[in-house]
Each structure stands twice: as C-alpha cells, then as structure tokens.
Design an enzyme around this catalytic site. Structure first.
Site, PDB file in Angstrom:
ATOM      1  N   TYR A 242       3.801   4.071   5.685  1.00 47.83           N
ATOM      2  CA  TYR A 242       4.001   5.363   4.842  1.00 47.83           C
ATOM      3  C   TYR A 242       4.301   6.511   5.699  1.00 47.83           C
ATOM      4  CZ  TYR A 242       2.514   2.534   0.628  1.00 47.83           C
ATOM      5  OH  TYR A 242       2.550   1.601  -0.247  1.00 47.83           O
TER       6      TYR A 242
ATOM      7  N   HIS B 170       9.010  -6.009  -6.113  1.00 46.19           N
ATOM      8  CA  HIS B 170       9.034  -4.999  -7.078  1.00 46.19           C
ATOM      9  C   HIS B 170      10.335  -4.294  -6.771  1.00 46.19           C
ATOM     10  CE1 HIS B 170       6.965  -3.415  -3.471  1.00 46.19           C
ATOM     11  NE2 HIS B 170       6.621  -2.322  -4.052  1.00 46.19           N
TER      12      HIS B 170
ATOM     13  N   GLU C 156       8.291   5.128   2.507  1.00 47.71           N
ATOM     14  CA  GLU C 156       7.796   3.878   2.973  1.00 47.71           C
ATOM     15  C   GLU C 156       9.077   3.054   3.710  1.00 47.71           C
ATOM     16  OE1 GLU C 156       6.513   1.174  -0.158  1.00 47.71           O
ATOM     17  OE2 GLU C 156       5.209  -0.121   1.305  1.00 47.71           O
TER      18      GLU C 156
ATOM     19  N   HIS D 264      12.534   0.157  -3.596  1.00 47.09           N
ATOM     20  CA  HIS D 264      11.752   0.400  -4.502  1.00 47.09           C
ATOM     21  C   HIS D 264      11.210   1.919  -4.630  1.00 47.09           C
ATOM     22  CE1 HIS D 264       8.496  -0.846  -1.592  1.00 47.09           C
ATOM     23  NE2 HIS D 264       7.821   0.081  -2.397  1.00 47.09           N
TER      24      HIS D 264
ATOM     25  N   HIS E  60       6.094   7.555  -3.582  1.00 47.26           N
ATOM     26  CA  HIS E  60       6.999   7.302  -2.587  1.00 47.26           C
ATOM     27  C   HIS E  60       8.095   6.460  -3.089  1.00 47.26           C
ATOM     28  CE1 HIS E  60       4.537   3.369  -2.841  1.00 47.26           C
ATOM     29  NE2 HIS E  60       5.798   2.825  -2.348  1.00 47.26           N
TER      30      HIS E  60
ATOM     31  N   HIS F 194       0.296  -4.889   2.909  1.00 50.16           N
ATOM     32  CA  HIS F 194      -0.328  -4.732   1.347  1.00 50.16           C
ATOM     33  C   HIS F 194      -0.979  -6.208   1.119  1.00 50.16           C
ATOM     34  CE1 HIS F 194       1.406  -0.867   0.654  1.00 50.16           C
ATOM     35  NE2 HIS F 194       2.782  -1.407   0.797  1.00 50.16           N
TER      36      HIS F 194
HETATM   37 FE   LIG Z   1       5.775   0.985  -1.783  1.00 50.29          FE
END
Ligand SMILES: [Fe+2]
Length: 308
Positions: free
Chosen positions: A256, A200, A266, A154, A215, A247
């Site tokens: 990251y 996502h 990431e 993503h 990112h 997260h």
């Molecule tokens: Fe991300």
C-alpha cells in the site's frame, strides 16, 4: 459457469490536487499510459495489459478521493436488467449517453449505493493502444515501465450502511462474498466481493463517513513484481503505507502506498481463484489483523483511519 453479468471492476475516476504532478506519478512511477485528455482537462490512463480505452481518470479538484468506480458488464441487455433491478432495489439510476464524459465508452448507467459511492456500469468500450496483442502475441506490446502495473484490479470502499451496499452488489449485481471480517459482536465489518474468478473486485467496510476510498488496486503478477515495485517506490521517494507483505485475506501479496494527493493505492499480486461453489472465509475480530497484515498480525492505526 459462464460469466454473464457483471464481468469485473474495470475503472475509476480519481480526484487529485495537482494534475501534472499526478500524471507524472501515475505514468512514470506506477507505469500507466496516458491515452488522452478531455476538453474539461481530465487525463485518461490505462495499464499495458488492458484492451479497454482507459481504466483510470484523473480529475483536478480541491479534495482527493474517488468520483466513481466503474464495472464492465457482459451485454447491453444486462445493462437494461441492471437499470430495472437497481430501481426495484430502491436506488436511483442515471442514464449517461455514449461518448459523453468518458471518451470511447458506450452508454452507462450510474447509481449511488448506500455507502455513498457512485457506481457506474457499462457494456461497450472501444479499445486503445497500448493493448495486448491477439495474433501470435508477445507478452507485451510496449515494455512495462516503472512499477509496471498490468490491469485494474479492485477497490476498497468505506462508508455507512455497508451491509446494504453488499446486499445490492450480491442480490442485484450477482457478486459473491468471498471473505468477511467480523466486529467483536459478530456483525460484519468488511466484505470482499467478486464478480467472477478474482479473489475480489470490490470490498466494502462499515465507516461513519460516506463515499470514502480506502484504496484502489492495480495488478502485478507475483512476489518478484512486488519486490520490484518496492524498489521503484523507494527510488522515487513514494510514501509507503504498508508492505511489501501478504494478506491472510485472499492470500494476495501487496504494497500500500500513497499518491501525491494522499489517495491510497495498492499493487496486488497472486491470490487464489474463486468459484461459485466455495464457502465464504471468515475472520473474527481477534484475527482480522492477521487477515489484513499476515506477517505482523496487527493493523496499524493509519490503515483504518486514513481514507480519501
Ligand atoms: Fe486491496
């Protein structure tokens, strides 16, 4: 529900300041594989668990950042729908012939979304090696190296008019909002969007400069892979921005870090599966730090300011 429209975020062309240093970084440290070079000097890369010809393109330039993000769609008919629907939405559409600037790729349509990012869509892509086996397949056909990323996952895009880009992705491209982060006034700061079952494929955050990349993420399987990635980063003196951590948003496990040009990358693992019947999960402004950095529960300054 079958996946019939936009399948997934599948590729990105990234600008880098020194091509060969970047190729070494992405092949030896990140663990991508070089699959070819173009006549204008761009380098085509892929991860070991991808069938498609390539998912990452490096282009030498004066500034870092992304040229475009690419989404794979289910059929050429869907590309035709997307071209018409994108024009009706009020965005420009450029037709890019097969096998032009992206070897192995069929025809693409390209648009520029309100946040200032170029977004391409394509249905047909040739396969290249290495790729997963399909007959009594082993877990890989080449042993992952370095961090050993598995697939493109993503990207987080920063730009103005984020709500309009989100509206385009949802109303025209059929994506679903999975999670949202709010501003103090209750307006939306950031939306995480999925094409299918991932937590996502793309996220969009309101920002004053257009076309910025926060990112781009490649997938790892689990916490152990994230720990291994941290070891590899330290041994190669990679600049880590944040992590290893989790997260709250998506529950993904993550690090990251920066490539030699200052693009933030990431490594992302885990996260729940999304289904269309799920409600949107919302983080108010007072909890957005915990949403992004679940353990420290506060954002660091770099995270919201450093983009490429
Ligand atoms: Fe991300």
């Amino acid at each position: 529900m079958a996946i019939t429209g936009v399948l997934r975020a599948a590729m990105m062309q990234l600008r880098v300041l020194d091509l060969e240093t970047s190729v070494d970084f992405y092949t030896q440290v990140v663990g991508l594989f070089e699959v070819g070079r173009t006549s204008d000097g761009r380098v085509l890369l892929k991860a070991y668990d991808e069938f498609d010809h390539h998912s990452f393109v490096l282009r030498q330039a004066e500034t870092a950042g992304m040229d475009f993000i690419g989404f794979k769609v289910a059929s050429d008919d869907y590309l035709k729908y997307l071209a018409d629907a994108t024009k009706k939405f009020g965005l420009p559409v450029e037709e890019i012939p097969a096998n032009s600037d992206q070897p192995g790729f069929g025809r693409r349509i390209s648009t520029k979304v309100p946040t200032g990012h170029r977004v391409d869509f394509f249905a047909d892509v040739e396969q290249s090696d290495p790729k997963p086996g399909i007959e009594n397949p082993e877990i890989w056909t080449v042993e992952p190296r370095g961090i050993g990323v598995a697939t493109f996952d993503h990207a987080l895009l920063f730009g103005p008019s984020a709500s309009e880009t989100v509206r385009y992705f949802m109303e025209v491209c059929g994506m679903a909002a999975v999670e949202k982060g709010l501003l103090p006034d209750g307006n939306t700061l950031v939306t995480w969007l999925t094409c299918a079952n991932r937590t996502h494929d793309v996220a969009v955050l309101e920002f004053d400069q257009p076309g910025k990349l926060h990112h781009v993420a490649y997938k790892l399987d689990n916490w152990n892979d994230i720990g291994h990635a941290a070891d590899i980063m330290t041994m190669n003196e990679v600049t880590i921005d944040a992590g290893p951590m989790r997260h709250g948003v998506t529950r993904g496990q993550t690090i990251y870090f920066f490539d030699p040009s200052g693009n933030r990358i990431e490594t992302y693992a885990s996260g729940y599966s999304h289904y269309p019947d799920m409600p949107v999960r919302v983080w108010d402004f007072d909890h957005i730090g915990k949403g992004i950095f679940y353990y420290t529960r506060q954002l660091n300054d770099n995270f919201l300011k450093v983009v490429s």
